[in-house]
Design a protein around this motif. Structure first.
Motif, PDB file in Angstrom:
ATOM      1  N   MET A 109      -5.887   1.301  -7.842  1.00 14.03           N
ATOM      2  CA  MET A 109      -5.018   1.982  -6.886  1.00 14.03           C
ATOM      3  C   MET A 109      -5.769   2.546  -5.685  1.00 14.03           C
ATOM      4  O   MET A 109      -5.164   3.240  -4.859  1.00 14.03           O
ATOM      5  CB  MET A 109      -4.273   3.123  -7.600  1.00 14.03           C
ATOM      6  N   GLU A 111      -6.871   1.584  -2.819  1.00 12.52           N
ATOM      7  CA  GLU A 111      -6.427   1.311  -1.454  1.00 12.52           C
ATOM      8  C   GLU A 111      -4.993   1.771  -1.198  1.00 12.52           C
ATOM      9  O   GLU A 111      -4.520   1.710  -0.061  1.00 12.52           O
ATOM     10  CB  GLU A 111      -6.532  -0.199  -1.157  1.00 12.52           C
ATOM     11  N   ASP A 112      -4.296   2.214  -2.231  1.00  5.95           N
ATOM     12  CA  ASP A 112      -2.908   2.627  -2.060  1.00  5.95           C
ATOM     13  C   ASP A 112      -2.835   3.986  -1.380  1.00  5.95           C
ATOM     14  O   ASP A 112      -3.565   4.914  -1.733  1.00  5.95           O
ATOM     15  CB  ASP A 112      -2.202   2.686  -3.427  1.00  5.95           C
ATOM     16  N   GLU A 113      -1.936   4.111  -0.429  1.00  8.51           N
ATOM     17  CA  GLU A 113      -1.833   5.369   0.327  1.00  8.51           C
ATOM     18  C   GLU A 113      -1.339   6.528  -0.535  1.00  8.51           C
ATOM     19  O   GLU A 113      -1.557   7.701  -0.199  1.00  8.51           O
ATOM     20  CB  GLU A 113      -0.909   5.182   1.528  1.00  8.51           C
ATOM     21  N   VAL A 115      -2.294   7.195  -3.696  1.00  5.04           N
ATOM     22  CA  VAL A 115      -3.134   7.275  -4.888  1.00  5.04           C
ATOM     23  C   VAL A 115      -3.209   8.693  -5.455  1.00  5.04           C
ATOM     24  O   VAL A 115      -3.231   8.880  -6.682  1.00  5.04           O
ATOM     25  CB  VAL A 115      -4.548   6.716  -4.593  1.00  5.04           C
ATOM     26  N   TRP A 159       6.503   2.941  -5.993  1.00  9.20           N
ATOM     27  CA  TRP A 159       6.626   2.320  -4.663  1.00  9.20           C
ATOM     28  C   TRP A 159       8.089   2.357  -4.258  1.00  9.20           C
ATOM     29  O   TRP A 159       8.785   1.341  -4.253  1.00  9.20           O
ATOM     30  CB  TRP A 159       6.079   0.892  -4.703  1.00  9.20           C
ATOM     31  N   PRO A 244       3.222   0.155 -10.832  1.00  8.85           N
ATOM     32  CA  PRO A 244       1.843  -0.353 -10.814  1.00  8.85           C
ATOM     33  C   PRO A 244       1.383  -0.714 -12.227  1.00  8.85           C
ATOM     34  O   PRO A 244       1.821  -0.103 -13.208  1.00  8.85           O
ATOM     35  CB  PRO A 244       1.042   0.822 -10.242  1.00  8.85           C
ATOM     36  N   HIS A 356      -1.935  -9.811  -5.862  1.00  6.74           N
ATOM     37  CA  HIS A 356      -0.601  -9.414  -6.335  1.00  6.74           C
ATOM     38  C   HIS A 356       0.289 -10.589  -6.744  1.00  6.74           C
ATOM     39  O   HIS A 356       1.502 -10.430  -6.848  1.00  6.74           O
ATOM     40  CB  HIS A 356       0.112  -8.537  -5.305  1.00  6.74           C
TER      41      HIS A 356
END
Length: 632
Positions: A109, A111-113, A115, A159, A244, A356
Motif C-alpha cells: 500500500m 504508493e496509495d494516497e 495508506v 477505495w 485491497p 493490478h
C-alpha cells in the motif's frame, strides 16, 4: 508487568495505534503510520505469547475484571477479559498473522494516497477481533462482533471513489446485519433463561437440553452463518475482494470469518446439549463446503477463487463442530489461517507484479519472473490440498476421520469437497505460474519480484504452512495431538456428553490412503488439462455449456436473491415512500408549515408601526384583563 496489565494491553495497544494514526493521519508520514500500526500489533503478539506460555506450563485460565460496565436492575455486565486455551490460540492467530499482514501492507500500500487511513483501519480491525475473542461475556463478544463488521465495511470500501467497491461494502454490511439479528436475539434469550450473560455463570447452569436451548443455539448459529459466510449468507464474502489484498487476507485468514467458528466452539456445551442444532451445523457445513468448492472450479479472478475456497474451508470447520470435534475445527482454523493468509498475500504479490491484473487467463509462466512468490504460493497450494506433510494434511485428515466416525455420508461429502479443492487450487497454480505467459509485452517488461516487506511475510507463512500441522499430529503417527490436549479443558464437559467413537488405526490408514491417492489423481487431472493440454479458460462472452455457464455464474444465487429479496424490498420501499412518506408524513408536515406561515402573515399585519394603534391595542388588553378579573 502484571498479568492483568498484559491482558488489558493486548487489545488496548491496537486501539491506541488506531487513535494515534486516525487523529494525526494528515500530519504524519507514511513511515510513521506504518511503524505505529505494525509495532502496536507486534507488542500485542509478544504479550499473547507470554500468556500462552503460562497456560502451556499449567497456569489456570486468566480472567481480568476491570470495572462494572453496565448495571441496571438485575442486569449486570462487567468489562472483563478472559484468556484460556481457546482464546490464547485465537490471540496468537489474530496478532501473529495480523502482524505479518501489517508488514506486508507496508510494501503493498506504500504508493496509495490513503495508506495512513488504511493502517488506522487495520489496527481498529485487530482491536475489535481481540475484543470478540477475549470478552468473558456475550455483550463484549457482541461489541467485537459488530466492530469487525464495521471495519470490514470500511476496508472493503476503502477505495470509495469506485462505486462498485462501495456496493460490495454495503452488501457485506447489510448481509451481516441479518446474521447479527439472530445473534443478538440468541443473547437476549440467554439472559432471559439463565439470568446472566457471563460465560462463567451461564455454562454451569446449562445441564440439559430444552426447546429454549435449541432455539438459542440456532439463533447463535444464524449469527455464525453471517460472519463465517455459510449458506445462505455467504454471497458477501467473494464480493469482499473489492478491498485491497491485505484486507482480503485479514478478513479471510486471521479475523472476521473465524468469528463464527470461535463463537460456536466457545458455546460448545450449549451445542452438545442441542442435537438438532448440531445436525443443522453439520448439514450447513457440508452443503457450504461442497457448494462453494464447485463454484471455485470455474472462477477466473485469482482472488475470487481463493474467496470461494475460504467459504468451502469454513464449511469443513463447521462440519467438525457439527460432529462434536471442536478441537479439530479449531485446529483446521489455525492451519487455515497460515496457508490462506499465505495464498492471499501471494495472490497480492502476483497482482502487484502485474500492475493490478487479477484475471488468471492473462497470466501464465510467472514462476521465472517472481520465484519467491511462486515457491511460497506452491507451499500454500500443497497445504490447502492436504498433501503430507504440510499443515492442511493433518487438520483436514482429522476432520475427515471425525466425520467418518459420525456418518459415512458426511465423510463422503467432505472428502469430495476436499478433492475439488485440490483440483481448483492446482488449476489456479498452473494457470498463474506455468505454461506460456499470456500477459502483454508491456506488462511483462515491468514484472518484478515484490519488495522484502512483502516477501518476508510470505516466507514466514510458508514455514508455518509447512510445520503448522505438528500441532495436531495424531497418535497414528506417534504424536499426541497436542492441540486437542491443550484445548481439552474448554471442551471437557462436551466430551463427556458426546458419544465416543474411536476409529481403529487400520481404518484410519485406509481412509488416509484413499484421500491421498484420490488427491494425487485429481492433481494429475489438473496437470493434464492445464499443463499437458495447455487449456485456458474461455474468454468473456464465449459460448459455454449449460453446466459450465451455471457454475461460472455462481448458480445465479445473487440474481435469485436480487429477484426475490432485493427488488421486492425496493418496491415495498417505493410504495411506502409514495403512500406514507409523501402522501402522509410530507402532507402533514407541509400542512403544519403552511398553517404556521398563514398565522405568521396574519400576525404580521398587527405590526403597523403606528404608536397610536399600539396604544389602542394596549387599552383593549387592559380592559379585557380588568373585565376578566371582575366577572371571575
Amino acid at each position: 508487568m502484571s498479568v492483568n496489565t498484559m491482558i488489558l494491553f493486548i487489545p488496548l495497544l491496537p486501539l491506541l495505534g488506531f487513535t494515534l494514526i486516525a487523529l494525526t493521519q494528515r500530519r504524519i508520514t507514511r513511515g510513521t503510520a506504518a511503524w505505529v500500526g505494525c509495532t502496536t500489533v507486534f507488542v500485542s503478539f509478544i504479550f499473547s505469547i507470554i500468556l500462552f506460555v503460562k497456560l502451556l506450563n499449567g497456569a489456570e485460565p486468566f480472567t481480568a475484571s476491570f470495572f462494572t460496565w453496565i448495571s441496571a436492575g438485575n442486569f449486570k455486565s462487567d468489562f472483563s477479559l478472559l484468556v484460556d486455551p481457546l482464546s490464547s490460540l485465537m490471540l496468537l492467530i489474530i496478532t501473529g498473522v495480523g502482524f505479518l499482514i501489517h508488514v506486508y501492507s507496508v510494501g503493498y500500500m506504500w504508493e496509495d494516497e490513503g495508506v495512513n487511513r488504511f493502517f488506522s483501519y487495520l489496527n481498529l480491525f485487530v482491536f475489535f477481533m481481540l475484543m470478540l475473542v477475549m470478552g468473558s461475556n456475550y455483550l463484549l463478544m457482541y461489541v467485537g462482533w459488530e466492530g469487525v463488521g464495521l471495519c470490514s465495511y470500511l476496508l472493503i470500501g476503502f477505495w470509495f471513489k469506485n462505486q462498485s467497491y462501495n456496493d460490495a461494502a454495503n452488501k457485506a454490511f447489510i448481509m451481516n446485519r441479518v446474521g447479527d439479528l439472530g445473534l443478538i436475539l440468541g443473547v437476549i434469550l440467554i439472559f432471559i433463561n439463565f439470568g446472566s450473560i457471563s460465560y462463567a455463570e451461564v455454562f454451569p447452569k446449562v445441564t440439559e437440553g430444552s426447546t429454549a436451548l435449541t432455539l438459542i443455539t440456532i439463533l447463535l448459529f444464524v449469527g455464525a452463518m453471517g460472519k463465517s459466510a455459510q449458506i445462505p449468507l455467504y454471497t458477501w464474502l467473494p464480493d469482499a475482494m473489492a478491498g485491497p489484498t491485505p484486507v482480503s487476507a485479514l478478513i479471510h485468514a486471521a479475523t472476521m470469518v473465524t468469528a463464527g467458528v470461535y463463537m460456536v466452539a466457545r458455546n460448545n456445551i450449549l451445542y452438545s446439549l442441542s442435537p438438532v442444532s448440531m445436525e443443522l451445523v453439520l448439514i450447513i457445513g457440508l452443503a457450504t463446503a461442497l457448494f462453494a468448492a464447485t463454484i471455485a472450479l470455474a472462477q477466473n479472478d485469482i482472488k475470487k477463487v481463493l474467496a470461494y475456497s475460504t467459504v468451502s474451508q469454513l464449511g469443513l470447520m463447521f462440519v467438525a463442530l457439527g460432529v462434536g470435534a471442536y478441537a479439530s475445527g479449531i485446529f483446521h482454523m489455525a492451519t487455515h489461517a497460515f496457508f490462506k493468509a499465505l495464498l492471499f498475500l501471494g495472490a497480492g504479490s502476483v497482482i502487484h507484479a502485474l500492475h493490478h491484473e487479477q484475471d488468471i487467463r492473462q497470466m501464465g509462466g510467472l514462476k521465472k519472473y517472481i520465484p519467491v512468490t511462486f515457491f511460497t504460493f506452491l507451499i500454500g497450494v500443497l497445504a490447502i490440498s492436504g498433501i503430507p506433510p504440510f499443515a492442511g494434511f493433518f487438520s483436514k485428515d482429522d476432520i475427515l476421520a471425525k466425520a467418518f466416525e459420525h456418518n459415512q455420508v458426511a465423510w463422503a461429502i467432505a472428502a469430495l469437497a476436499s478433492l475439488l479443492t485440490s483440483f481448483y487450487m492446482f488449476r489456479l497454480l498452473f494457470l498463474t505460474f506455468y505454461g506460456k505467459t499470456r500477459a502483454s509485452e508491456h506488462t511483462l517488461h515491468h514484472v518484478h519480484e515484490s519488495p522484502a516487506s512483502m516477501t518476508l511475510p510470505l516466507i514466514v507463512l510458508a514455514v508455518l504452512s509447512t510445520i503448522g500441522g505438528l500441532m495436531g499430529v495424531p497418535e497414528l503417527f506417534g504424536g499426541g495431538n497436542w492441540i486437542a490436549k491443550f484445548t481439552a479443558p474448554v471442551f471437557a464437559r462436551s466430551h463427556k456428553l458426546l458419544p465416543e467413537h474411536q476409529l481403529s488405526h487400520s481404518t484410519e490408514y485406509i481412509l488416509m490412503g484413499l484421500i491421498i491417492t484420490f488427491t494425487l489423481v485429481v492433481i494429475g487431472m489438473a496437470y493434464r488439462r492445464y499443463i499437458s493440454q495447455a487449456h485456458v479458460p474461455a474468454s468473456e462472452g464465449a459460448t459455454l455449456s449449460p453446466l459450465h455457464k451455471t457454475i461460472y455464474h455462481k448458480y445465479y444465487v445473487d440474481e435469485i436473491y436480487n429477484a426475490i429479496i432485493v427488488k421486492p424490498l425496493y418496491a415495498i420501499g417505493k410504495l411506502f415512500d409514495i403512500v406514507i412518506e409523501k402522501s402522509g408524513i410530507d402532507r402533514l408536515v407541509n400542512l403544519v408549515s403552511e398553517s404556521l406561515n398563514d398565522w405568521s402573515v396574519l400576525s404580521a399585519r398587527l405590526q403597523t408601526g403606528h404608536v397610536g394603534f399600539y396604544i389602542f391595542i394596549m387599552v383593549i388588553g387592559v380592559v379585557l384583563v380588568v373585565a376578566y378579573s371582575f366577572f371571575r
